[in-house]
Design an enzyme around this catalytic site. Sequence first.
Site, PDB file in Angstrom:
ATOM      1  N   CYS A  44       2.414   3.253  -3.192  1.00  0.00           N
ATOM      2  CA  CYS A  44       1.652   4.294  -3.900  1.00  0.00           C
ATOM      3  C   CYS A  44       1.161   5.381  -2.946  1.00  0.00           C
ATOM      4  O   CYS A  44       1.124   6.551  -3.293  1.00  0.00           O
ATOM      5  CB  CYS A  44       0.436   3.696  -4.598  1.00  0.00           C
ATOM      6  SG  CYS A  44       0.859   2.573  -5.938  1.00  0.00           S
ATOM      7  N   HIS A  45       0.750   4.969  -1.735  1.00  0.00           N
ATOM      8  CA  HIS A  45       0.063   5.914  -0.844  1.00  0.00           C
ATOM      9  C   HIS A  45       0.937   6.468   0.273  1.00  0.00           C
ATOM     10  O   HIS A  45       0.430   7.193   1.143  1.00  0.00           O
ATOM     11  CB  HIS A  45      -1.179   5.247  -0.250  1.00  0.00           C
ATOM     12  CG  HIS A  45      -2.179   4.801  -1.282  1.00  0.00           C
ATOM     13  ND1 HIS A  45      -2.938   5.693  -2.003  1.00  0.00           N
ATOM     14  CD2 HIS A  45      -2.539   3.566  -1.719  1.00  0.00           C
ATOM     15  CE1 HIS A  45      -3.738   5.023  -2.840  1.00  0.00           C
ATOM     16  NE2 HIS A  45      -3.505   3.736  -2.690  1.00  0.00           N
ATOM     17  N   CYS A  66       0.855  -1.193   0.000  1.00  0.00           N
ATOM     18  CA  CYS A  66       0.000   0.000   0.000  1.00  0.00           C
ATOM     19  C   CYS A  66       0.889   1.241   0.000  1.00  0.00           C
ATOM     20  O   CYS A  66       0.651   2.221  -0.711  1.00  0.00           O
ATOM     21  CB  CYS A  66      -0.883   0.034   1.245  1.00  0.00           C
ATOM     22  SG  CYS A  66      -1.909  -1.412   1.518  1.00  0.00           S
ATOM     23  N   CYS A  85     -34.754  -1.336  11.908  1.00  0.00           N
ATOM     24  CA  CYS A  85     -33.676  -0.588  12.557  1.00  0.00           C
ATOM     25  C   CYS A  85     -34.274   0.545  13.373  1.00  0.00           C
ATOM     26  O   CYS A  85     -33.881   0.804  14.506  1.00  0.00           O
ATOM     27  CB  CYS A  85     -32.725   0.006  11.511  1.00  0.00           C
ATOM     28  SG  CYS A  85     -32.048  -1.174  10.334  1.00  0.00           S
ATOM     29  N   CYS A  89     -27.619  -7.573  14.385  1.00  0.00           N
ATOM     30  CA  CYS A  89     -28.881  -6.898  14.705  1.00  0.00           C
ATOM     31  C   CYS A  89     -30.058  -7.580  14.008  1.00  0.00           C
ATOM     32  O   CYS A  89     -31.085  -7.859  14.624  1.00  0.00           O
ATOM     33  CB  CYS A  89     -28.838  -5.442  14.240  1.00  0.00           C
ATOM     34  SG  CYS A  89     -28.441  -4.258  15.527  1.00  0.00           S
ATOM     35  N   ARG A 122     -22.042  -6.072  12.294  1.00  0.00           N
ATOM     36  CA  ARG A 122     -22.951  -5.577  13.331  1.00  0.00           C
ATOM     37  C   ARG A 122     -24.388  -5.569  12.808  1.00  0.00           C
ATOM     38  O   ARG A 122     -25.319  -5.949  13.527  1.00  0.00           O
ATOM     39  CB  ARG A 122     -22.541  -4.166  13.781  1.00  0.00           C
ATOM     40  CG  ARG A 122     -23.285  -3.711  15.033  1.00  0.00           C
ATOM     41  CD  ARG A 122     -22.842  -4.552  16.225  1.00  0.00           C
ATOM     42  NE  ARG A 122     -23.663  -4.383  17.424  1.00  0.00           N
ATOM     43  CZ  ARG A 122     -24.755  -5.091  17.699  1.00  0.00           C
ATOM     44  NH1 ARG A 122     -25.200  -5.981  16.835  1.00  0.00           N
ATOM     45  NH2 ARG A 122     -25.403  -4.921  18.821  1.00  0.00           N
ATOM     46  N   HIS A 130     -33.508   2.015  17.118  1.00  0.00           N
ATOM     47  CA  HIS A 130     -32.483   3.054  17.108  1.00  0.00           C
ATOM     48  C   HIS A 130     -32.998   4.465  16.802  1.00  0.00           C
ATOM     49  O   HIS A 130     -32.255   5.424  16.947  1.00  0.00           O
ATOM     50  CB  HIS A 130     -31.365   2.656  16.152  1.00  0.00           C
ATOM     51  CG  HIS A 130     -30.678   1.380  16.574  1.00  0.00           C
ATOM     52  ND1 HIS A 130     -29.912   1.311  17.714  1.00  0.00           N
ATOM     53  CD2 HIS A 130     -30.698   0.128  16.050  1.00  0.00           C
ATOM     54  CE1 HIS A 130     -29.454   0.068  17.861  1.00  0.00           C
ATOM     55  NE2 HIS A 130     -29.926  -0.668  16.872  1.00  0.00           N
TER      56      HIS A 130
END
Lengths: 285, 109, 139
Positions: free
Chosen positions: A103-104, A100, A201, A246, A242, A205
């Site tokens: 290039c970065h 990585c 959801c 849920c 996650r 939430h």
Amino acid sequence: MNFKALTAIALVAGLSAPLAMAGGADDDNMVINGDTDMTTKAAAAAHLDGALDEVISGWHFRSDETQQLQLDDFDNPGMIFVDKAMDTWNAAEGTEGKACADCHDDPADSMAGVRATYPKWNEAAGEVRTLQMQVNDCRVNQMGAEAWKYDAGTAVDMEAMISVQSRGMPMNVAIDGGAADTWAKGKELYYTRTGQLELSCANCHEDNYGNYIRADHLSQGQTNGFPAYRLKNAKLNGVHSRFKGCVRDTRAETYSPGSAEFIALELYVASRGNGLAVEGPSVRN
Amino acid sequence: MASGVKPRVKVPKKAAAGDAITIKTLISHKMESGQRKDGDGNIIPRSIINRFTCDFNGQNVIDVTLEAAISTNPYIEFESLVPEAGEFKFTWYDDDGDVYDTTKKIAIG
Amino acid sequence: MEFTRRETLAMGAGAALMTVLPLRASASASDDLIAAFTGGAEIADTGIELTAPEIAENGNTVPIAVSAPGAASIMVLATGNPTPPVGTFNFGPLAASQSASTRIRLAGTQDVVAVAKMADGTFARASKTVKVTIGGCGG
């Protein structure tokens, strides 16, 4: 747990009007390493259409002991995985023999601000991409390396390392242009009830954050803290994993990490947190 | 060697002679408790860091016995005196016989 | 550490039992461990401090701290765990204080006990009840 108890939960959680805010968000301030002030409460973006007045980091719904683990990079066990990802960043892999870093360079420069804008519309590819998808694109097409499995340890650790470079910057996910269709799909998923418990959801939430579902203190389900180090499994957890947990808890067949549905949902949920500081890696229960 | 073990320590770069300093240590390790079963119902054998020591210029600061009830990625924080400039040595002992160590220098000033 | 859903359910059930039944077996195991540590000597209930949360959001990672000025070593026990020993801190000549913090696993709501062996051969003990939250969202 018997069926009656489940039904009772479904009923309580299904009420559309918020119950009395028993122990809502606290008023603590998050300052990381004693010098980085974090925006953990912000006015809700216009595209929320008044669904929430204020967006609140999940940090405010955790106990003082859990909160404290995030205030110092040494105390935050998630930083172990950031260190590991830094080694991966510098290690050459794949047929091109590139790392990585080739290039970065230094991620502190090249990756600053990146996490705050993902998921993001990619014009050339004609799709919305999550940060993990973008990393995999680089691995496959630039490095000649294998794509990481979605939400696998290496992938989530790298996502956390990239997140750290944007820590404290406000989430600023674009929902217009090419992203508009995916965003609308994500919004529809957010409000769709799933499973035997028939919970969306939003039921937990949006309608009931600050309340308890059994022993769990419900947050707004914001994603600005991801990847999150969870005390429960002592590792970094991705947003899609996650989501999967849920949805499974609603007693539904879930979508998979990396699926089109979860990509859309990630974009939509991330946009609900616009204005909150990038926290990843956060510490949660 | 157990996979992915990485020690981290936090020690101030310098202190006044005779100062007390706080040291934080963390090592990435599963701390398999020996209480869990795998998918086939077999007990997963215990595999933990069972001892941690910190010495400064060859003198002991703390020597900790760790049991299976210590959380994954063991964290230990304590205080040390710094009588002079020198080097802290931190050592973790694994059930499988491996020993991991790292050092940190501290200056007086 | 990762748990399958079945393991998590089993642990939850075990922990639920623990909250109902007094932990006789483990409690006497703790008594035996303390007796072995002190050699049966009398134990004072001052001179040692044990800091632990009243409620732990997850039993898998519970921060605790012990402090006993003048101690040679401090032993910590989780009296309700399948195996109570947590750890023993032995303080060397360069310890600036006889105190330490760590993070521990608690199988359910229970008493955490710390026993200090003082440099003069006397003993001190402190104990804290920690309620462990069970029944959260598994995700």
